[in-house]
Design a protein around this motif. Sequence first.
Motif, mmCIF file in Angstrom:
data_model
loop_
_atom_site.group_PDB
_atom_site.id
_atom_site.type_symbol
_atom_site.label_atom_id
_atom_site.label_comp_id
_atom_site.label_asym_id
_atom_site.label_seq_id
_atom_site.Cartn_x
_atom_site.Cartn_y
_atom_site.Cartn_z
ATOM 1 N N CYS A 197 0.898 -1.169 -0.157
ATOM 2 C CA CYS A 197 -0.069 0.270 0.008
ATOM 3 C C CYS A 197 0.908 1.307 0.066
ATOM 4 O O CYS A 197 2.152 1.174 0.352
ATOM 5 N N THR A 211 0.379 3.375 2.148
ATOM 6 C CA THR A 211 1.052 3.717 3.693
ATOM 7 C C THR A 211 1.626 2.327 4.002
ATOM 8 O O THR A 211 0.903 1.632 4.627
ATOM 9 N N CYS A 244 -6.934 0.053 -1.933
ATOM 10 C CA CYS A 244 -6.772 -0.750 -0.931
ATOM 11 C C CYS A 244 -7.945 -0.736 -0.017
ATOM 12 O O CYS A 244 -8.355 0.346 0.514
ATOM 13 N N SER A 295 -7.847 -2.296 3.327
ATOM 14 C CA SER A 295 -7.405 -2.836 4.653
ATOM 15 C C SER A 295 -8.249 -1.878 5.676
ATOM 16 O O SER A 295 -8.032 -0.491 5.521
ATOM 17 N N HIS A 333 -5.220 0.013 7.932
ATOM 18 C CA HIS A 333 -4.247 1.008 7.325
ATOM 19 C C HIS A 333 -4.926 2.348 7.572
ATOM 20 O O HIS A 333 -6.110 2.538 7.672
ATOM 21 N N HIS A 390 -5.974 4.952 6.416
ATOM 22 C CA HIS A 390 -6.719 5.528 5.036
ATOM 23 C C HIS A 390 -8.019 4.946 4.759
ATOM 24 O O HIS A 390 -8.350 3.931 5.544
HETATM 25 ZN ZN LIG Z 1 -3.727 0.301 2.467
#
Ligand SMILES: [Zn+2]
Length: 681
Positions: A377, A379, A416, A418, A421, A423
């Motif tokens: 990612c 991040t 992404c 996730s 994370h 974001h």
């Molecule tokens: Zn991510």
Amino acid sequence: MRLRMALTVTASAMIQTALLSAEPEVGFALYMTTPATNAPESKVVAEQMMTRTVDEKDGKTCIVWRGHPVCGDNFTVTATLAPTSEKDGWAYEFAYSGNESELGVRLIDFPVLTVPRTDKTEIFYPQMCGQVRRPKWAEVKPGANVAVAAMNGIHFMAALNGMDESWYVDQRGDARLRSSRSIVRNGEKPRTVTMLFRYAPQLTAENRESGAMPFGGTIRRFRGDWFAAAEIYRRWAWEQPWAKAAFARPQKEMRNIAIWFWNRGGSDDVAPPVERFAELTGLPVALDWYWWHKIPYDVGYPFFWPPREGAEKFEATVRRLVAKGIFVQPYTNGISWDQADPTWDGEGSLDAVVEKDGTKKGCQYNAYVPSALSVMCGTAPHFHARMRELMKTLRGCGLPGVYMDQVGGCCVVRSCWSPSHPHAPGGGTTMADGYRRLFRDIKADNPGLLVSTEDTPEAFLDVVDSAINLWQNGERFGMPAQPEAETVPAFMAVYHGALAMYGSYAVIDGIPPFDPMWPEEDRWPNEKPWEELYPDQYALEFARGVAMGMQPMVHQLRMSHFDDPRYAANFKFTVDTAKFYYANRDFLYDGTMCAPCTLTCARQPVELFIRGIYTKLEKARVVRHPSHATILHSVWRAKDGRKAAVLVNWTKDEQPYVLECECFKSSGSLAPLSWKLEDLQ
Ligand SMILES: [Zn+2]
């Protein structure tokens, strides 16, 4: 219901007149879901909306759709079209509000622009540096895709009808940093073509009920070819601060490269041919050094260090080459972590991109050694730390540059999901922001280090120094033969001079490198005299990129190539090309690409043997162009205003030609395997 603008718009006379004659249609689609991974999805299209109105307000045309069975009676989608300062141009915006469902917007298809076409309509779409497709429309089902591209470079496409009415559509604002795809389809209605951008926003609490596309773009009616479309985009791009910053950078080291050698292996294999070429020609050269690392290629990332042959020998070779004025950059992969590495559980897995289905996808690129490489990612603190540490180590060996694969060509378009994370789930700018930060951190850690990546990295134009581009050899990526498909240098038309570009797959003996760390039984048992079987492949693949204004590159030069009579003609062409490029950098490195001239020359069939490093014997194939121009050309304006055409004859026969460009006309002939600069003043 797509809006039949031609029949319903009550807007200004200019819009009405323009659209009445062309009958375009504008629609949209939204793909809606919840932030949870693996959640079901609903597709909302204009046809499902309860009402549609067209209003004129403040000089703009607003198309408003209201009410949807899933999103509620108050759900409203608004497309705004405003005349631009350019003739027959409209700036678009897109927004929605009143969503009463729990679903958020995962993908926005907008504008979905349907325009008339003929059986000869060509498509320009932004596959890397740009492609023109000439579909056999009668064979394409209504609604079927004819071109799909992840948007890692330029953000425009066009339906081309020569000097008849053509249509252009782009994304502007900060779209270069965001996740989008371009899609071209045969229209659902007869003799139409549909072009759409598919943008992936992030799903946040704030944009669930209402939101807007964070960037706009333009739709434009025009006449001309792919280059005319590129000129529309570059008039805007050149005014953007990031493009200005990229153009304004000093590029002394990159500009001083006459030719690159993309060599793979240990010091004793990769370095001597480069040194000998430099001594032979007196030209400054560059080494793009693959397979120096301890791991097999495409396995074990990101743990490249130490070198296979030991740090001492590696560093000594680097310092010897650099002392001779040879630019050296080693390969690294800039986005991947191998799931089989013991660090995957503690670091890689935490940083990896999570797909919408909740999985962390692993790709096996290496055909011989099992691996599952996951994309990191934007991040990705562990990955960033590992890469920054690696770059410091490499810089410590005296390397002037590093190569970070795939960042430019693969990452911006990703989403992404996730939940862990920092974001919001979905697309947006997470990937571009993170990798831009990584590039900047690496440069801050290592002052003066030059960084390279792949393809046509518009998102990173101002933070990387160079890019390898291989799409001029698109046959190797599955591109069909001409005339159905043709790579064109649209990215170069817009951004030539903003960063160095180099690349080609041309191998002088036709034998791709084979990593000794791969299973020996997968090596092809019997090599053939490829230079006899496909006698024009090397020169054509090598010359194409240079004719597009890229720095020459040869793949896997070996000492045996210098004196073997089988390769003598192609070797001389390699030397001549490097000398020609270097002598004409005021056009081919610094210059601005101009519209191509009309070049009349012979055409001839040419066959290319398509085989890469991972191609097993039974999978090799031949692409045959039945009628390929024998002379390639491009036109350039130097910074001092001089204008010139660059011509190259890639065949082994002399080729006569006629060159016509605006008020200029000349004729002549080009010797076999030769270059020529035609002054167009
Ligand atoms: Zn991510």
